[in-house]
Structures are given as C-alpha cells and as structure tokens.
Design an enzyme around this catalytic site. Structure first.
Site, mmCIF file in Angstrom:
data_model
loop_
_atom_site.group_PDB
_atom_site.id
_atom_site.type_symbol
_atom_site.label_atom_id
_atom_site.label_comp_id
_atom_site.label_asym_id
_atom_site.label_seq_id
_atom_site.Cartn_x
_atom_site.Cartn_y
_atom_site.Cartn_z
ATOM 1 N N GLU A 33 0.849 -1.195 0.000
ATOM 2 C CA GLU A 33 0.000 0.000 0.000
ATOM 3 C C GLU A 33 0.884 1.244 0.000
ATOM 4 O O GLU A 33 1.756 1.387 0.857
ATOM 5 C CB GLU A 33 -0.918 0.001 1.218
ATOM 6 C CG GLU A 33 -1.679 1.285 1.454
ATOM 7 C CD GLU A 33 -2.494 1.744 0.253
ATOM 8 O OE1 GLU A 33 -2.302 2.887 -0.182
ATOM 9 O OE2 GLU A 33 -3.312 0.941 -0.260
ATOM 10 N N GLY A 39 -7.780 2.763 2.551
ATOM 11 C CA GLY A 39 -8.107 3.307 1.239
ATOM 12 C C GLY A 39 -9.082 4.479 1.274
ATOM 13 O O GLY A 39 -9.323 5.109 2.300
ATOM 14 N N THR A 40 -9.659 4.728 0.102
ATOM 15 C CA THR A 40 -10.587 5.845 -0.056
ATOM 16 C C THR A 40 -11.773 5.728 0.889
ATOM 17 O O THR A 40 -12.202 6.711 1.501
ATOM 18 C CB THR A 40 -11.077 5.913 -1.511
ATOM 19 O OG1 THR A 40 -9.977 6.242 -2.362
ATOM 20 C CG2 THR A 40 -12.165 6.959 -1.681
ATOM 21 N N CYS A 41 -12.326 4.541 1.020
ATOM 22 C CA CYS A 41 -13.530 4.361 1.845
ATOM 23 C C CYS A 41 -13.298 4.861 3.258
ATOM 24 O O CYS A 41 -14.106 5.615 3.802
ATOM 25 C CB CYS A 41 -13.930 2.892 1.860
ATOM 26 S SG CYS A 41 -15.365 2.549 2.897
ATOM 27 N N LYS A 50 -20.074 9.571 6.107
ATOM 28 C CA LYS A 50 -21.226 9.165 6.920
ATOM 29 C C LYS A 50 -21.161 9.790 8.317
ATOM 30 O O LYS A 50 -22.200 10.059 8.944
ATOM 31 C CB LYS A 50 -21.324 7.648 7.020
ATOM 32 C CG LYS A 50 -22.043 7.014 5.844
ATOM 33 C CD LYS A 50 -21.445 7.452 4.519
ATOM 34 C CE LYS A 50 -22.106 6.929 3.300
ATOM 35 N NZ LYS A 50 -21.399 7.375 2.074
ATOM 36 N N GLU A 219 -27.948 17.057 -12.739
ATOM 37 C CA GLU A 219 -27.762 15.693 -13.252
ATOM 38 C C GLU A 219 -28.099 15.662 -14.730
ATOM 39 O O GLU A 219 -29.147 16.160 -15.151
ATOM 40 C CB GLU A 219 -28.638 14.711 -12.482
ATOM 41 C CG GLU A 219 -28.780 13.323 -13.084
ATOM 42 C CD GLU A 219 -27.444 12.621 -13.313
ATOM 43 O OE1 GLU A 219 -27.282 12.006 -14.385
ATOM 44 O OE2 GLU A 219 -26.568 12.696 -12.436
ATOM 45 N N ALA A 340 -18.135 -0.522 -1.270
ATOM 46 C CA ALA A 340 -17.203 -1.091 -0.304
ATOM 47 C C ALA A 340 -17.646 -2.467 0.169
ATOM 48 O O ALA A 340 -16.833 -3.394 0.287
ATOM 49 C CB ALA A 340 -17.046 -0.145 0.885
ATOM 50 N N HIS A 468 -43.894 -3.987 16.038
ATOM 51 C CA HIS A 468 -44.759 -2.804 16.002
ATOM 52 C C HIS A 468 -44.482 -1.947 17.238
ATOM 53 O O HIS A 468 -44.395 -2.472 18.345
ATOM 54 C CB HIS A 468 -46.226 -3.245 16.016
ATOM 55 C CG HIS A 468 -47.201 -2.118 16.168
ATOM 56 N ND1 HIS A 468 -47.557 -1.306 15.117
ATOM 57 C CD2 HIS A 468 -47.881 -1.653 17.258
ATOM 58 C CE1 HIS A 468 -48.424 -0.408 15.540
ATOM 59 N NE2 HIS A 468 -48.643 -0.592 16.844
#
Length: 490
Positions: A33, A39-41, A50, A219, A340, A468
C-alpha cells in the site's frame, strides 16, 4: 527476492479483506500500500462522509424539534473545527483498528508503490514517511521491506479508484472540489453547485443543505439515481426539493470559471435558456475511474479495457486471463458495483479461491445499494423497468411509509416498493426486487437482501412478524398484501 503465497496490491476495503481472509486460511500474505491502509472508503469516502451526514442529521433534528414538536431549540452555530475533529477521530480509530487486525493476522504490510514485473512477481518501491507514516507503526519491520517479491499462489489487484473530472477548472480543494477532497475543503460554503446526481452527489447535496448552504444539484440524466427504480428517484427528488434543494435533471454544465471568491457556472437545463449562477463552491461528483497507473500491467500480459477497468476472464473466481492474477473492488467493470461492501465479499471470494476452496460466486443482483442522504434510499434486486426489460411478467405493490405509525412519527415520507414475478395462476411469485425510500432505510435493507437472494415468495415473507411500531412494518405489510393476506393496506 522475497517470497510469499499471495501479494495484494492496494490496502483499501477489497485489498485488506483479501489479506485478512487469506491469512485466516493459513496463507502467507504481503499487502503493498503506497498510502494508508483502509483506502478511499476509510479516509476520504464512506466513513468520514457518513460521520458528517450523521452530524447533518443532528442539525436537521434541531429544526424538526422546534418546528414540529414544540421543543424550543435553536441552532447557535456549527463549530466546524470541533465537528471535523470528531470525524477525524472516528477515521483514526478505524484506521488503527484495520492496522491492528492486519498485524494480529500476520499480514506483512509493505509501504510502497507496487508494479508487476511478471505473472508472479512484483516490485515495490518504498515510500517515505508522511501522510501514511502511521501505517508502519502497527506492522513492524516488515512495513519497511520493499524490493522484489514472488507470489507462489497469486497476485490480487486492488488499487481502487479516483474521482473523474470534467474539462474546465481543475479541482483546487477550495472552490472546485471532488468527492475525495470535499470533506476537507476549508469551512462551510454558503452556496454550492453539485454536479452529478448519483449516490455521491446526492449525499453531498444533502449534507451541504443540512449545514445551511444554498444547493443546486445538476444531473445530466432525466432523473436522480438513474440506475435505481424510477419510483425511488421520484420520491427522493420530492424529498430533496422539500428541503429546499434545487434539482435540475436533464441538465448539463456548459461552462465554469473560477472567481476570487467562488465559481461562475453556466448550466443548460432540460428546457429553457442557459442559466448562469455564482456559487461559492463547485463540487464535481460525476463518477470514479479505476486506478491502474504505475501497475505495469503489460509486464504480466494484462491490459485495461476501453473504460480503464481490468476485466476478469472468469467472474466466478474474479481471475484475469493471466492465471493467478485476480481483481477486486473498483478495478472491476460492471456488474461489479464499486461499493465497499461488495469489495469485502470480492476479497473474501478471491482469498478462498487462492486457498484452494470453492466459494460460491457473487450474485451482484443481491448486493444492497444505499444512498445515505435525507431521505435515504436502499434497494436490492431488479427495478420494475429492469424486470420488464428482461421479460418478466411482474406484480408490483407499493406502500408509503406514512401509512404506518412510525412513518408518521418520523414525518419524512418515503415508500416501500416490491417487484415480484407473477405466479402461475395469478398472484405474486418470486421476489425480484425491493426498493425503499425514507428515514433509516439503510438499516432495513438487509432483510430484503435475504428475500431476493433466497428467491423467496411473498408468502414466505408474510409468515414472519415485523415488530410494532417500526418502519419495517411497511415492508411486512407489502408482502402480506402480495401474499393475499393484507391487513392494513387497502
């Protein structure tokens, strides 16, 4: 020349999951590495974004408390340094956790840039200390070993992806940013144009709006999340517009120029004349491109396809045309999803394959897809349009989340939609897809993965009782109706 069983190039989610699973199966593993494991995540994507979206949810909750519940709360300010410090602490703790797992498993981490020199050989050029200096702390002297390596069993390519960009002003980390550096740009912009209505663009548009920015989301396709079910796109767009986000679909960026204090953009909408907007920040989220530069694929007899992916010759083993060289993660073309959690599964499959096992091939149709905006979306399986295009005679049932008590409590709208094969003699047979929009649906989709992955019928699901009051009741009710046992749905 050093020897090992497996060499994994790239320490993101796909790479380190391969390494951990292979080590657990008794194989000697080297993981190369050039930056930070995770990594990116871990460092620029999933985890920090998040964390920020959770903070955004808290900000939104203050407004909801005041406007909907009579709680006289006010937002004094967002302490940006404190917020980002919490985010960075979460990332750092996860990073130390990954390093610790690798060290405990006996994976030798080599810090450096790896290049193929043959079908079983790799050269690693060591990188010095710096941003990734901490990687050596948990992996001992082996982290310093570079040089030539031979893999007795195989090589795994897991070098990930980088943001795609468009012609125009280059990203500068301040006025023009990509998804990789948007979280680390200085301060909170007062206005932002987000270019790209896929999952990443929608999440960043949602985040910035929660933090008080004026947001325009552009978009090129005719709807947001164009790969998702059309009803998902419709409900998501409605929710974003309700929050004050301007959504322009079927629109294209014609021109952009940087100004001393922002960016001037010209957008051509689907109808009407071009519009010029001055925004403090332009966030480009038009997809990601696989990273293969420096890998020297040709030395092993490999090449990328016309989109830059390294395509497997055998999808059941994720093995390339060169025996023993496997691919995981964002280097894979569709039907791999660039997610991911998919790369975790890909890494485990490849590790077990190289260990001599016969793992079940991945079924990408059953991999959950989630967008962590407000509202969230989550889905698994085929959309209604995809099912019809593939020749299925389908039965559809939808239910708004506000039809159940907990949905009313949340007050954010949303829906459940199920796509099923029409059974012989009528009624609903095998479930082909489940699609969710609304609060916390990312936590509800795992059940749907089991339903689609196990080829369940609505009658199979209807016998299970949903608690419920919960949002999941809406899922249960949709299946009860499809099974001919509907209780509350009319």
């Amino acid at each position: 020349m050093h020897e090992t069983d497996i060499i994994v190039i790239g320490g993101g989610t796909g790479g380190y999951s391969t390494a951990l699973r292979a080590a657990a199966l008794g194989l000697d593993v080297v993981l190369a590495e050039r930056d930070l494991v995770g990594g990116t995540c871990l460092h620029r994507g999933c985890i920090p974004s998040k964390a920020m979206l959770h903070a955004a949810e808290l900000v939104d909750g203050i407004a909801e408390a005041r406007e909907r519940w009579g709680v006289k709360a006010t937002l004094e300010a967002v302490d940006w340094p404190a917020l980002t410090a919490t985010r960075d602490d979460i990332v750092a703790r996860n990073h130390r956790g990954v390093e610790g797992h690798l060290s405990h498993a006996g994976v030798r981490v080599v810090r450096g840039s790896a290049a193929l020199t043959g079908a079983r050989t790799v050269r690693v050029e060591p990188t010095g200390a710096g941003a990734g200096a901490g990687a050596g702390s948990a992996t001992g002297a082996d982290a310093e070993a570079g040089g030539e390596w031979t893999a007795r069993r195989g090589i795994v390519l897991a070098t990930g992806s980088r943001p795609r960009t468009l012609p125009g002003p280059a990203p500068d980390g301040r006025r023009v940013v990509t998804s990789d550096d948007a979280l680390y740009a200085p301060g909170l912009p007062a206005s932002v144009l987000v270019l790209g209505g896929g999952a990443i663009g929608v999440e960043y548009a949602s985040l910035h709006r929660s933090m008080g920015a004026d947001v325009t989301l552009v978009e090129a396709a005719d709807r947001l999340l164009p790969l998702e079910d059309a009803d998902v796109s419709r409900h998501l767009t409605r929710g974003l517009k309700k929050r004050g986000i301007e959504v322009l679909t079927g629109a294209r960026l014609e021109h952009a120029e940087t100004l001393p204090d922002g960016v001037r953009v010209t957008v051509r909408p689907a109808r009407g004349e071009p519009r010029t907007l001055d925004v403090e920040r332009l966030l480009v989220a038009v997809g990601r491109a696989p990273v293969t530069d420096g890998l020297n694929l040709g030395a092993a007899g490999l090449a990328t396809d016309d989109r830059g992916f390294v395509a497997p010759a055998d999808w059941a083993r994720l093995e390339t045309a060169v025996p023993g060289i496997h691919v995981v993660g964002d280097l894979l073309p569709p039907p791999s999803l660039g997610l991911a959690h998919a790369s975790f599964a890909e890494g485990m499959l490849v590790a077990e394959t190289l260990a001599g096992l016969s793992p079940r091939p991945l079924d990408y149709a059953t991999v959950p897809r989630v967008t962590y905006s407000s509202p969230q979306t989550a889905s698994v399986g085929l959309s209604e349009a995809q099912a019809r295009e593939r020749g299925h005679d389908v039965v559809i049932n939808t239910m708004p989340l506000t039809a159940v008590a907990k949905g009313m409590v949340h007050g954010q709208g949303g829906m459940v939609k199920v796509v099923a094969e029409r059974a012989v003699g009528g009624g609903a047979g095998q479930v082909l897809g489940v699609h969710l929009v609304g609060p916390h649906v990312s936590e509800m989709v795992a059940e749907s993965q089991l339903i689609v992955g196990w080829d369940a019928d609505p009658a199979d699901v209807a016998q299970h009782i949903h608690p419920h009051p919960t949002l999941s009741e809406a899922v249960g009710e949709v299946f009860l109706t499809l099974a001919g046992r509907g209780l509350h749905q009319i």
